[in-house]
Design a protein around this motif. Structure first.
Motif, PDB file in Angstrom:
ATOM      1  N   ILE A   1       0.849  -1.192   0.000  1.00  0.00           N
ATOM      2  CA  ILE A   1       0.000   0.000   0.000  1.00  0.00           C
ATOM      3  C   ILE A   1       0.888   1.248   0.000  1.00  0.00           C
ATOM      4  O   ILE A   1       1.859   1.324   0.746  1.00  0.00           O
ATOM      5  CB  ILE A   1      -0.934  -0.012   1.222  1.00  0.00           C
ATOM      6  CG1 ILE A   1      -1.890  -1.185   1.115  1.00  0.00           C
ATOM      7  CG2 ILE A   1      -1.700   1.302   1.339  1.00  0.00           C
ATOM      8  CD1 ILE A   1      -2.716  -1.435   2.350  1.00  0.00           C
ATOM      9  N   GLY A   2       0.545   2.189  -0.854  1.00  0.00           N
ATOM     10  CA  GLY A   2       1.305   3.437  -0.941  1.00  0.00           C
ATOM     11  C   GLY A   2       2.344   3.457  -2.046  1.00  0.00           C
ATOM     12  O   GLY A   2       2.891   4.507  -2.354  1.00  0.00           O
ATOM     13  N   ASP A   3       2.635   2.302  -2.649  1.00  0.00           N
ATOM     14  CA  ASP A   3       3.600   2.256  -3.746  1.00  0.00           C
ATOM     15  C   ASP A   3       3.031   2.976  -4.973  1.00  0.00           C
ATOM     16  O   ASP A   3       1.838   2.913  -5.235  1.00  0.00           O
ATOM     17  CB  ASP A   3       3.921   0.812  -4.148  1.00  0.00           C
ATOM     18  CG  ASP A   3       4.761   0.079  -3.110  1.00  0.00           C
ATOM     19  OD1 ASP A   3       5.185   0.714  -2.130  1.00  0.00           O
ATOM     20  OD2 ASP A   3       4.975  -1.135  -3.297  1.00  0.00           O
ATOM     21  N   LEU A   4       3.902   3.637  -5.721  1.00  0.00           N
ATOM     22  CA  LEU A   4       3.529   4.245  -6.996  1.00  0.00           C
ATOM     23  C   LEU A   4       4.069   3.354  -8.105  1.00  0.00           C
ATOM     24  O   LEU A   4       5.249   3.003  -8.095  1.00  0.00           O
ATOM     25  CB  LEU A   4       4.120   5.648  -7.134  1.00  0.00           C
ATOM     26  CG  LEU A   4       3.489   6.733  -6.289  1.00  0.00           C
ATOM     27  CD1 LEU A   4       4.239   8.042  -6.467  1.00  0.00           C
ATOM     28  CD2 LEU A   4       2.037   6.923  -6.642  1.00  0.00           C
ATOM     29  N   VAL A   5       3.189   2.972  -9.027  1.00  0.00           N
ATOM     30  CA  VAL A   5       3.596   2.115 -10.135  1.00  0.00           C
ATOM     31  C   VAL A   5       3.275   2.784 -11.462  1.00  0.00           C
ATOM     32  O   VAL A   5       2.336   3.571 -11.558  1.00  0.00           O
ATOM     33  CB  VAL A   5       2.909   0.727 -10.064  1.00  0.00           C
ATOM     34  CG1 VAL A   5       3.384  -0.044  -8.857  1.00  0.00           C
ATOM     35  CG2 VAL A   5       1.397   0.832 -10.054  1.00  0.00           C
ATOM     36  N   GLU A   6       4.076   2.482 -12.459  1.00  0.00           N
ATOM     37  CA  GLU A   6       3.829   2.982 -13.815  1.00  0.00           C
ATOM     38  C   GLU A   6       3.344   1.801 -14.644  1.00  0.00           C
ATOM     39  O   GLU A   6       3.999   0.758 -14.692  1.00  0.00           O
ATOM     40  CB  GLU A   6       5.105   3.559 -14.409  1.00  0.00           C
ATOM     41  CG  GLU A   6       4.885   4.186 -15.767  1.00  0.00           C
ATOM     42  CD  GLU A   6       6.121   4.875 -16.295  1.00  0.00           C
ATOM     43  OE1 GLU A   6       6.389   4.737 -17.503  1.00  0.00           O
ATOM     44  OE2 GLU A   6       6.817   5.536 -15.511  1.00  0.00           O
TER      45      GLU A   6
ATOM     46  N   LYS B   1       4.891  -1.611 -15.648  1.00  0.00           N
ATOM     47  CA  LYS B   1       6.136  -1.355 -16.379  1.00  0.00           C
ATOM     48  C   LYS B   1       7.280  -1.245 -15.379  1.00  0.00           C
ATOM     49  O   LYS B   1       8.332  -1.837 -15.563  1.00  0.00           O
ATOM     50  CB  LYS B   1       5.994  -0.064 -17.178  1.00  0.00           C
ATOM     51  CG  LYS B   1       7.141   0.246 -18.101  1.00  0.00           C
ATOM     52  CD  LYS B   1       6.922   1.597 -18.752  1.00  0.00           C
ATOM     53  CE  LYS B   1       6.850   1.470 -20.250  1.00  0.00           C
ATOM     54  NZ  LYS B   1       6.670   2.788 -20.895  1.00  0.00           N
ATOM     55  N   LYS B   2       7.059  -0.455 -14.294  1.00  0.00           N
ATOM     56  CA  LYS B   2       8.072  -0.318 -13.239  1.00  0.00           C
ATOM     57  C   LYS B   2       7.429   0.236 -11.967  1.00  0.00           C
ATOM     58  O   LYS B   2       6.353   0.836 -12.015  1.00  0.00           O
ATOM     59  CB  LYS B   2       9.216   0.584 -13.679  1.00  0.00           C
ATOM     60  CG  LYS B   2       8.834   2.029 -13.891  1.00  0.00           C
ATOM     61  CD  LYS B   2      10.017   2.857 -14.314  1.00  0.00           C
ATOM     62  CE  LYS B   2       9.607   4.300 -14.576  1.00  0.00           C
ATOM     63  NZ  LYS B   2      10.731   5.144 -14.979  1.00  0.00           N
ATOM     64  N   VAL B   3       8.109   0.020 -10.843  1.00  0.00           N
ATOM     65  CA  VAL B   3       7.688   0.600  -9.565  1.00  0.00           C
ATOM     66  C   VAL B   3       8.436   1.912  -9.432  1.00  0.00           C
ATOM     67  O   VAL B   3       9.672   1.939  -9.386  1.00  0.00           O
ATOM     68  CB  VAL B   3       8.004  -0.351  -8.385  1.00  0.00           C
ATOM     69  CG1 VAL B   3       7.631   0.293  -7.064  1.00  0.00           C
ATOM     70  CG2 VAL B   3       7.263  -1.675  -8.554  1.00  0.00           C
TER      71      VAL B   3
END
Length: 61
Positions: A5-10, A54-56
């Motif tokens: 929770i809170g991670d930003l992902v592309e 695609k990436k974190v």
């Protein structure tokens, strides 16, 4: 894939608003993610989300 929770992902596919970055709000069998541009929340199955990442961008540890 280790996502919290809170991670930003592309993601590979963009949101209709044109943004690629999402914040993870809930984890489990299904993920709830929020577009960082328009604040729209979407439910996505884990398998689908893991394929689309695609990436974190940033990770909260």
């Amino acid at each position: 894939m280790k996502l919290e929770i809170g991670d930003l992902v592309e993601l590979k596919k963009q949101h209709p608003c044109g943004n690629h970055q999402f914040e993870i709000l809930r984890t489990g069998a299904d993920f709830r993610i929020k577009c960082t541009k328009c604040e729209k929340q979407v439910w996505v199955p884990r398998a689908t989300l893991e394929k689309r990442i695609k990436k974190v961008v940033s990770s909260h540890k």
